[in-house]
Design a protein around this motif. Structure first.
Motif, PDB file in Angstrom:
ATOM      1  N   LYS A   1      13.236  99.403 147.760  1.00 40.51           N
ATOM      2  CA  LYS A   1      13.963  98.755 146.672  1.00 40.51           C
ATOM      3  C   LYS A   1      13.016  97.994 145.730  1.00 40.51           C
ATOM      4  O   LYS A   1      13.415  97.052 145.084  1.00 40.51           O
TER       5      LYS A   1
ATOM      6  N   ARG B   1      23.370  96.384 159.232  1.00 41.80           N
ATOM      7  CA  ARG B   1      24.735  96.937 159.237  1.00 41.80           C
ATOM      8  C   ARG B   1      24.708  98.428 158.937  1.00 41.80           C
ATOM      9  O   ARG B   1      23.757  98.952 158.372  1.00 41.80           O
TER      10      ARG B   1
ATOM     11  N   GLU C   1      30.894 103.230 149.366  1.00 41.08           N
ATOM     12  CA  GLU C   1      29.496 103.105 148.924  1.00 41.08           C
ATOM     13  C   GLU C   1      29.436 102.908 147.419  1.00 41.08           C
ATOM     14  O   GLU C   1      30.135 103.600 146.655  1.00 41.08           O
ATOM     15  N   HIS C   2      28.604 101.968 147.003  1.00 45.30           N
ATOM     16  CA  HIS C   2      28.445 101.618 145.582  1.00 45.30           C
ATOM     17  C   HIS C   2      29.773 101.128 144.983  1.00 45.30           C
ATOM     18  O   HIS C   2      30.018 101.306 143.792  1.00 45.30           O
TER      19      HIS C   2
ATOM     20  N   GLY D   1      24.722 103.369 152.990  1.00 43.15           N
ATOM     21  CA  GLY D   1      23.859 102.495 152.194  1.00 43.15           C
ATOM     22  C   GLY D   1      23.682 103.078 150.802  1.00 43.15           C
ATOM     23  O   GLY D   1      24.482 103.911 150.349  1.00 43.15           O
ATOM     24  N   ALA D   2      22.616 102.670 150.152  1.00 42.18           N
ATOM     25  CA  ALA D   2      22.447 103.040 148.747  1.00 42.18           C
ATOM     26  C   ALA D   2      22.141 104.515 148.538  1.00 42.18           C
ATOM     27  O   ALA D   2      22.402 105.063 147.476  1.00 42.18           O
TER      28      ALA D   2
ATOM     29  N   TYR E   1      19.088 102.423 141.423  1.00 39.99           N
ATOM     30  CA  TYR E   1      20.242 101.636 141.887  1.00 39.99           C
ATOM     31  C   TYR E   1      20.783 100.778 140.734  1.00 39.99           C
ATOM     32  O   TYR E   1      21.975 100.787 140.435  1.00 39.99           O
TER      33      TYR E   1
ATOM     34  N   ASP F   1      30.844  97.831 146.155  1.00 41.85           N
ATOM     35  CA  ASP F   1      30.843  96.358 146.268  1.00 41.85           C
ATOM     36  C   ASP F   1      30.484  95.660 144.956  1.00 41.85           C
ATOM     37  O   ASP F   1      31.132  94.690 144.564  1.00 41.85           O
TER      38      ASP F   1
ATOM     39  N   GLY G   1      25.458  94.262 145.460  1.00 43.85           N
ATOM     40  CA  GLY G   1      26.759  93.631 145.638  1.00 43.85           C
ATOM     41  C   GLY G   1      26.694  92.676 146.820  1.00 43.85           C
ATOM     42  O   GLY G   1      25.605  92.278 147.235  1.00 43.85           O
TER      43      GLY G   1
ATOM     44  N   ASP H   1      26.437  93.457 152.219  1.00 44.50           N
ATOM     45  CA  ASP H   1      25.505  93.365 153.342  1.00 44.50           C
ATOM     46  C   ASP H   1      25.440  91.949 153.893  1.00 44.50           C
ATOM     47  O   ASP H   1      25.451  91.734 155.110  1.00 44.50           O
TER      48      ASP H   1
ATOM     49  N   GLU I   1      19.984  86.970 146.798  1.00 42.24           N
ATOM     50  CA  GLU I   1      19.169  88.193 146.898  1.00 42.24           C
ATOM     51  C   GLU I   1      18.878  88.828 145.543  1.00 42.24           C
ATOM     52  O   GLU I   1      17.978  89.670 145.417  1.00 42.24           O
TER      53      GLU I   1
HETATM   54  P1  NG1 Z   1      21.291  99.127 151.146  1.00 41.83           P
HETATM   55  O1  NG1 Z   1      21.590 100.505 151.357  1.00 41.83           O
HETATM   56  O2  NG1 Z   1      21.286  98.318 152.372  1.00 41.83           O
HETATM   57  O3  NG1 Z   1      20.084  98.897 150.318  1.00 41.83           O
HETATM   58  C1  NG1 Z   1      22.685  98.552 148.914  1.00 41.83           C
HETATM   59  C2  NG1 Z   1      23.215  97.196 148.451  1.00 41.83           C
HETATM   60  C3  NG1 Z   1      24.693  97.015 148.787  1.00 41.83           C
HETATM   61  C4  NG1 Z   1      25.525  98.213 148.357  1.00 41.83           C
HETATM   62  C5  NG1 Z   1      24.884  99.508 148.863  1.00 41.83           C
HETATM   63  C6  NG1 Z   1      25.579 100.742 148.358  1.00 41.83           C
HETATM   64  C7  NG1 Z   1      21.654  95.306 148.456  1.00 41.83           C
HETATM   65  C8  NG1 Z   1      21.085  94.205 149.242  1.00 41.83           C
HETATM   66  N1  NG1 Z   1      22.490  96.122 149.099  1.00 41.83           N
HETATM   67  O4  NG1 Z   1      22.570  98.534 150.309  1.00 41.83           O
HETATM   68  O5  NG1 Z   1      25.158  95.828 148.185  1.00 41.83           O
HETATM   69  O6  NG1 Z   1      25.692  98.245 146.960  1.00 41.83           O
HETATM   70  O7  NG1 Z   1      23.513  99.608 148.469  1.00 41.83           O
HETATM   71  O8  NG1 Z   1      26.913 100.766 148.756  1.00 41.83           O
HETATM   72  O9  NG1 Z   1      21.372  95.439 147.277  1.00 41.83           O
END
Ligand code: NG1
Length: 409
Positions: free
Chosen positions: A221, A32, A38-39, A354-355, A229, A41, A174, A177, A166
């Protein structure tokens, strides 16, 4: 970076070569791109993502026992074997196998699933790029296991389970995704709200395009990005506690609010910011300010998508990026450079998606301006860095795609 998804026939041939029999099912789940929000959820505040044309595709054949045997068509991802159970020992941190064990462990705990499979997967969602390759994998595997276990669930209920699942990987993410990857509608973005999970599909105007550009900087991650994060999430919780205490002290609420939506219900947007500014300082104030203003922007952006207000939506994306850079401290020089290049090329707005900590940006562009923005990003960023890299994998136009599917062959 897995940017080339194998064709179905190449995947099926490789499956037969590996397991000696053809696959019987395919489970697929898209990555997605988050347009704004962002941040928010994990603070139970809304987001506005869409699913991508890039996806994880898993060919499989059910087994009669609890064993899962899974390989990736790309040899650098080591094959994996384990038994489905509640309490599956995790692989080492960062191993892709944890995104497979996560749904198996969680569905075993909740539903006692006990039927495994032989599988082979391929993906063209770039890893650690903010496009959610991780949740696409969790969803593709979870959807397959749910079918094999004959679990009756709605897509959003399964998405909630996958968001819980997850957490097994150590990232306190959150639910955005898993929800968009499971429930997206082609041609649409979705405003997603949480606790409980709700999804409102909004068509994307036919002359809007979202261009995604990758910095090439991985935000893995399993290491520093995961710690950074998780720390943001803890800071948000601490800020919520302090603001909640102040609301009680000021007589605005009878008991301490346990969530951001509860705070915003008691003192909407400006009121919440004023309370935050009166009792918070340093990073806690910055994190709180980002989260509250970003949630407000999501509400406005969803309305602007409906009214096809391209300039207004673009301005909100710019404001989101500024807030993520200065208040949330999750941008980087590479992300800022791509955002600037997108704007120079004529984008209505651009932001990291994303993050953060690396990964991708997303830019909103009127259809007529796509070539110019793509050229600005490719030449300005990738032209000087890695001219040999396949252009499509670094900068591409996002196609709003449908959510996960499970099909019999
Ligand atoms: P990405 O960027 O896909 O790693 C992460 C979190 C989301 C959300 C975003 C920031 C996971 C699986 N995904 O996404 O839930 O918090 O960062 O908006 O942890």
């Amino acid at each position: 970076m897995p940017t080339e998804r194998s064709s179905d026939s190449a995947l099926f041939d490789a499956f037969i070569a590996r397991y000696g029999a053809p696959p019987t099912h395919v489970s697929r789940a898209p990555g997605r791109v988050n347009l704004i929000g962002e941040h928010t959820d994990y603070n139970d505040l809304p987001v506005l993502p869409m699913a991508l044309q890039r996806e994880v595709r898993l060919a499989l054949r059910p087994r009669q026992d609890r064993r899962v045997r899974l390989a990736n068509i790309r040899a650098e991802f080591r094959p994996l074997e384990f038994e489905i159970a509640s309490g599956i020992p995790p692989s080492e941190s960062g191993d892709w196998g944890n995104y497979v064990k996560a749904p198996a462990d969680h569905l075993a705990r909740h539903f006692g699933i006990d039927r495994g499979f032989d599988g082979l997967l391929t993906s063209d969602v770039p890893v650690a790029s903010g496009l959610s390759s991780s949740s696409a994998l969790v969803n593709a595997v979870g959807l397959a296991l749910a079918h094999l276990g004959e679990i009756e669930t709605e897509p959003l209920a399964l998405a909630s389970l996958m968001a819980e699942a997850e957490q097994y990987t150590g990232t306190r993410g959150g639910g955005m995704d898993q929800a968009i990857s499971m429930g997206a509608r082609a041609g649409h973005a979705a405003r997603i709200d949480f606790a409980p999970l709700r999804m409102r599909h909004v068509p994307i105007p036919s002359d809007w395009r979202f261009v995604v550009a990758d910095t090439g900087v991985r935000a893995e991650k399993s290491g520093a990005a995961q710690r950074a994060y998780n720390l943001r999430r803890t800071e948000c919780e601490q800020a919520l506690e302090v603001v909640g205490e102040e609301l009680v002290r000021a007589g605005k609420v009878p008991g301490r609010p346990s969530s951001y939506p509860a705070v915003l219900k008691a003192v909407p947007h400006d009121g919440a910011l004023a309370v935050g500014e009166s009792v918070l300082e340093g990073n806690l104030l910055k994190r709180f300010r980002h989260v509250v203003t970003e949630a407000h922007r999501v509400g406005l952006a969803a309305d602007m998508l409906v009214s096809a207000d391209l300039a207004g939506f673009g301005n909100l994306m710019d404001a989101s990026h500024g807030s993520l850079r200065t208040d949330y401290n999750v941008s980087s020089s590479e992300l800022d450079e791509l955002v600037a290049l997108a704007k120079e090329g004529g984008a209505a707005g651009a932001r990291l998606t994303g993050a953060g900590f690396g990964g991708c940006i997303v830019a909103l562009v009127p259809l007529v301006g796509v070539d110019e923005v793509v050229a600005s990003l490719r030449d300005g960023y990738w032209g000087t860095r890695d001219p040999g890299a396949p252009a499509d994998s670094r900068v591409f136009v996002a196609v709003p795609s449908a959510g996960a599917t499970y099909t019999s062959l």
